[in-house]
Every structure is written in C-alpha cells, then in structure tokens.
Scaffold this active site. Structure first.
Site, PDB file in Angstrom:
ATOM      1  N   SER B 128       0.805  -1.189   0.028  1.00  0.00           N
ATOM      2  CA  SER B 128      -0.072   0.046  -0.036  1.00  0.00           C
ATOM      3  C   SER B 128       0.965   1.080  -0.015  1.00  0.00           C
ATOM      4  O   SER B 128       0.380   2.340  -0.299  1.00  0.00           O
ATOM      5  CB  SER B 128      -0.897  -0.060   1.182  1.00  0.00           C
ATOM      6  OG  SER B 128      -0.067   0.007   2.554  1.00  0.00           O
ATOM      7  N   LYS B 167       3.272   9.835   2.725  1.00  0.00           N
ATOM      8  CA  LYS B 167       3.415  10.784   1.547  1.00  0.00           C
ATOM      9  C   LYS B 167       4.244  11.963   2.075  1.00  0.00           C
ATOM     10  O   LYS B 167       4.362  12.161   3.296  1.00  0.00           O
ATOM     11  CB  LYS B 167       1.931  11.037   1.139  1.00  0.00           C
ATOM     12  CG  LYS B 167       0.903  10.058   0.675  1.00  0.00           C
ATOM     13  CD  LYS B 167       1.370   9.977  -0.674  1.00  0.00           C
ATOM     14  CE  LYS B 167       0.272   8.790  -1.543  1.00  0.00           C
ATOM     15  NZ  LYS B 167      -0.117   7.565  -0.572  1.00  0.00           N
TER      16      LYS B 167
END
Lengths: 208, 208
Positions: B128, B167
DNA sequence: TAAAATATGGTACATTCGTTCTATAAAAGA
DNA sequence: TCTTTTATAGAACGAATGTACCATATTTTA
C-alpha cells in the site's frame, strides 16, 4: 594435543571472556577466568592468555587490571561507500587495493544486516532505479557477485544500452527476465549475453 | 555553584572517562582520572564519581577495578518495532507505558540515523505504500508528531477513507497536498480537516 | 624411547586500586 | 550572619590482581 580449535581450554577461556564482557561491560581478571573456566591455577590462565595474545586474538596492557580486549569486531560494521551509482555508470568493483581505509566515506551498519558477507555500499544518484523502489540519495548495500539465484535483486550491466539497473533476476534457458521490485511494472526481457551481473543487493538504507 | 552542567569538574571527569574508554578500550581507575583531570586527591574523584552514579550517568561495581561504565548509548541504538502498518491501520502511538522493554522485536540502528529524536519502527505490510517507494517488509523509522513542515514525509490518517498512507505533505491555505515520493506519480489533494498527521518518517530500512 | 613442546598446578610477591577517614574551603540558602 | 550543602585535600588501609618461579603431567616430535 587436544582438539585443535574447539573445546580446548583456550577456546573456553576466549568464550568466557566474550560472555563476561558482554554481560558486565568490562573484562574479567585472571581469577575470574580461573573460576569461570574451572581452572585450578592462575598460572594456567596466564599461560593461555599469553598464547592467545601471541596469536593476536586478545590484547592486554601489562600490569593493568581488567585490560583484556578481544580482537573481535563489535556488532556493527563499517562499510565503505565506494561511490555513486546512476544510470549508465558501471559499478566500481572493490579490489583489495582500493579497499582498506581509502573510501572517503563509510557507513556504520548493524552486522546482522549483512551476515558474514563482504559488502560495500553505493549511493544512488537520480531516479533511474525508482522502479526498484530505490530513490535518489538512497544507499544500497552490495555484495560483489557475478552469478545470482533466481529472484535475487541484482545490479546488472546491460551491454547494449550501456547502463546499470537494479532488478530481480530470473534466468531462463534462452533469455533473462528482469523484474522491477514494483509489482505494478512489467518485467523486461534480455538475451543472456546482454546482461552482466555486477553484484547482489543485500540492503537498502534511506535517511530522510 | 559552578556552571550547572558545562565546564565543571564533573563534566570534565565524564568527558575524560569517555575519551579513555574510547582510546584504550577499558575504564580508567580513580587515579587515572586524578591525573587526567588535574585533581589532587582520589577522594575528590571518588566524590564526583559517587555523584555521577547517583545521577545515573555512570555505573560502577563496588570494589571492582576499572568497572566504570558510561550510561551513554553507543553509536547504535535499539529501536522498538512496535507493530505493523498497512493500509487502513492506524499507527500505534508509543506512550511511556507500552514503551520500555515490551516491544517483542527491536532493531539496532546507527545512532546518527536518528540524531537525538525519540524514534520507533514499524514494519510495512503489503504494497500500500509502494508509491512512496516503500515495499512490503520494509521497516520505517518514525518519529511521533502531529505537525510537519512542508515537504516532510509523514504518515497521515485519512479520515474519510479510513487509511494510513505515507506521503510528502504540503499544507496550503485551503487544502493539503500529498505527494508520493515517486515523482512520476501525481499528488492527491485533501481538505485540511480530513488529514491527521500521525508521525514523521525519518528513515527506511530494507533487508534483502 | 628420549627429548622437546605443550599444558596443568601451587604459591607468593609487589603493585594497583577501591574505599574510608578526617579536615578545610567555598558556595548557597535561611 | 549562621547553617547547610557542595567541593577540594591528604593520607592510609586492605583487598584485588598481574606476574613470576618452580614443579609436574601430558602430548608431540624426532
């Protein structure tokens, strides 16, 4: 003579010293060793310590208590960062000449990351390895090798395009499959004589 | 009193011990310190060592020569691997309770990878995070935080989709931009109240 | 088998070194 | 200022410990 290197008194002593230092944080005395190894005279301990020191396996400073040091490495290892790898750069293979202390930079890593293998490190420049999940600035730990097992991540030199890339390798009878680590990307095919394995990747370290 | 922590005799002693061990591989005696720090009585050294031990900055074993050990960490640090992170998993934030020695697994890393920050580690499960160049099985080093500078790699909890993702974050006036580490992939936009920063990523380690 | 090398034991000396006792000075707190 | 805390000083006791000397056993070498 006793078993050459195994269960002899001297190996016992060495092992005892190792455990003692590990546990207590300082070296045992002659008499600690005497008790710990079931020896009945300090002279015997002294004798074996003398031999061990002549063999270069321990160091001592004369007349200084608890000065025994093991010649073993610690659990961290200094890895030379030999250079930079980028698309189009061949990997500088370490030889015994340029190895010793001349690498301008080193990296201290836990020894269990590399086992007993002789390993060097390369800094990755640019995004050319990004499909192997290796970014600009990452450090790859490499073990030099010219062969590899199927599925291992290797650095390969592609003769026709004249570049180095990191991929998982799958050698088949007539061709070589190079798969990026990123499973969403498709593998590429190469003829067997176009790929030259430069080394195995044994680790990646990214500092942010 | 003297300067609280700086150039006092005690700090000198501490620094001397550190250098001595570094250089010789074993601890100094009271009299070594006496000479090395220009002190004129063993009792003074003893006094300061007593204080240092009460402060928890050194350890000694009574009546054992050269048994001083520094409470400083070595150049490697044990990081607890607190758990696994996958899409949809909130990150288990370490509190002082579950911290001590209870992490089932630890990772020894070079101290200079994390500076002085309090850091924990998470094992990444699944692909992921792959667009942040982080693969299944990688270990991310995290520093808990609920704010971040623009451009830092953070673990964010996205409320609407109920998942955690790694991120780079760029906070703007009316929205938040989350960019994958992979520059070829496009950033995603979020409203400010939909993102909750869970921690900063300070390193990635991949063993192969 | 004899000789040499290697390993084991017992003991004791001399130093190294942790610790303690007492005294005094300097700084801090009241 | 008086008291308490912190720091410095000198000296000495006794235990911890490296080392040396000698004797003896065991193994290896010739």
């Amino acid at each position: 003579m006793r078993k050459p290197g195994l269960n002899s008194t001297r190996e016992n002593i060495l092992q005892y010293i190792h455990g003692f230092i590990d546990e207590r944080g300082y070296s045992p005395t002659v008499r600690d060793i005497l008790k710990g190894c079931d020896i009945s005279s300090t002279a015997v301990v002294q004798y074996h310590l003398d031999v061990l020191e002549k063999e270069g396996r321990i160091h001592r400073d004369p007349e200084i208590f608890r000065s025994i040091r093991l010649s073993l490495k610690k659990n961290t290892v200094l890895i030379p960062i030999l250079g930079t790898i980028a698309a189009g750069t061949p990997i500088p293979v370490p030889n015994s000449d340029n190895w010793s202390g001349q690498a301008t930079e080193t990296l201290e890593i836990p020894q269990d990351m590399i086992g007993n293998k002789s390993v060097f490190a390369l800094r990755v420049k640019g995004q050319s390895m990004i499909d192997a999940l290796i970014d600009d600035g990452d450090i790859v730990l490499m073990e030099s090798a010219d062969t590899a097992e199927n599925g291992e991540m290797v650095a390969v030199w592609l003769k026709d395009s004249e570049e180095v890339t990191l991929k998982r390798i799958y050698i088949e009878t007539d061709r070589v499959l190079l798969k990026p680590a990123n499973q969403t990307m498709k593998p590429i095919q190469q003829t067997r004589d176009n790929v030259e394995i430069q080394g195995k990747v044994v680790g990646v370290i990214r500092k942010l």
